[in-house]
Write a protein that holds these residues in place. Structure first.
Motif, PDB file in Angstrom:
ATOM      1  N   SER A  70      -5.585   1.006   3.695  1.00 23.48           N
ATOM      2  CA  SER A  70      -5.230   1.787   5.202  1.00 23.48           C
ATOM      3  C   SER A  70      -3.565   1.480   5.295  1.00 23.48           C
ATOM      4  O   SER A  70      -3.192   2.533   6.290  1.00 23.48           O
ATOM      5  N   LEU A  71      -2.646   1.136   4.216  1.00 25.87           N
ATOM      6  CA  LEU A  71      -1.606   1.359   3.630  1.00 25.87           C
ATOM      7  C   LEU A  71      -1.133   2.631   3.473  1.00 25.87           C
ATOM      8  O   LEU A  71      -0.134   2.497   4.383  1.00 25.87           O
ATOM      9  N   ARG A  73      -2.310   4.966   4.637  1.00 28.54           N
ATOM     10  CA  ARG A  73      -2.980   6.401   5.434  1.00 28.54           C
ATOM     11  C   ARG A  73      -1.764   5.890   6.742  1.00 28.54           C
ATOM     12  O   ARG A  73      -1.251   7.003   7.137  1.00 28.54           O
ATOM     13  N   ASP A  74      -1.163   4.553   6.346  1.00 24.53           N
ATOM     14  CA  ASP A  74      -0.129   4.935   8.289  1.00 24.53           C
ATOM     15  C   ASP A  74       0.813   4.784   7.658  1.00 24.53           C
ATOM     16  O   ASP A  74       1.400   5.167   8.449  1.00 24.53           O
ATOM     17  N   VAL A  75       1.614   5.123   5.829  1.00 21.39           N
ATOM     18  CA  VAL A  75       2.608   5.812   5.528  1.00 21.39           C
ATOM     19  C   VAL A  75       2.315   6.993   5.260  1.00 21.39           C
ATOM     20  O   VAL A  75       3.544   7.748   6.011  1.00 21.39           O
ATOM     21  N   GLY A  77      -0.216   9.736   6.443  1.00 22.93           N
ATOM     22  CA  GLY A  77      -0.733   9.719   7.401  1.00 22.93           C
ATOM     23  C   GLY A  77      -2.481  10.615   6.922  1.00 22.93           C
ATOM     24  O   GLY A  77      -1.737  12.019   7.244  1.00 22.93           O
ATOM     25  N   ASN A  79      -5.757  11.073   5.659  1.00 18.97           N
ATOM     26  CA  ASN A  79      -7.130  10.226   5.338  1.00 18.97           C
ATOM     27  C   ASN A  79      -7.731  11.166   4.313  1.00 18.97           C
ATOM     28  O   ASN A  79      -9.088  10.291   4.962  1.00 18.97           O
TER      29      ASN A  79
END
Length: 135
Positions: A70-71, A73-75, A77, A79
């Motif tokens: 999840s980290l 994916r946030d940083v 982008g 998926n």
């Protein structure tokens, strides 16, 4: 009249003297050191593999890999990428087995080299003086 057992009871027990032995270690058997270093390296390799698998299991069960996904994916982008694709149990176990095998080879070689070096140094210096006492 007193018996022999009574006479022995009345006698004070003697203090046993401590014996001291001083030995010089002037030679180490090469093949014994190689065998011992091989066995120690194999044991360390088994511990390494088991520890790597256990650490992976703990990280998986505590959902650390999901948090890292999840980290990322946030940083980033992205998926499509997951940590489990790169660091699955099979990959971690295989990497640990490869490292353990290399450690066995290196540990055995270091044991052999240390035995040779000690024997050479003991010829020059006379060895190590070791003292033992019987207490």
């Amino acid at each position: 009249m007193s018996s022999v057992a009574e006479k022995l009871q009345r006698k004070a027990p003697r203090q046993a003297g401590t014996k001291q032995v001083r030995l010089k270690l002037v030679y180490v058997d090469f093949w014994s050191v190689v065998k011992i270093s091989f066995l120690v390296a194999v044991c360390a390799g088994i511990v390494l593999v088991v520890a790597a698998v256990l650490v992976w299991i703990v990280l998986q069960s505590t959902h650390v890999f999901d948090s890292i996904d999840s980290l990322l994916r946030d940083v980033l982008g992205n998926n499509e990428f997951t940590v489990m694709e790169m660091f699955g149990l099979g990959q971690v176990a295989l990497f640990a087995i490869i490292i353990a095998a290399l450690n066995v080879v290196v540990g055995t070689a270091l044991g052999a080299i240390s035995a040779l070096l000690y024997n050479l140094i003991a010829r020059v210096t006379g060895g190590i003086l070791v003292g033992f006492t019987n207490s």
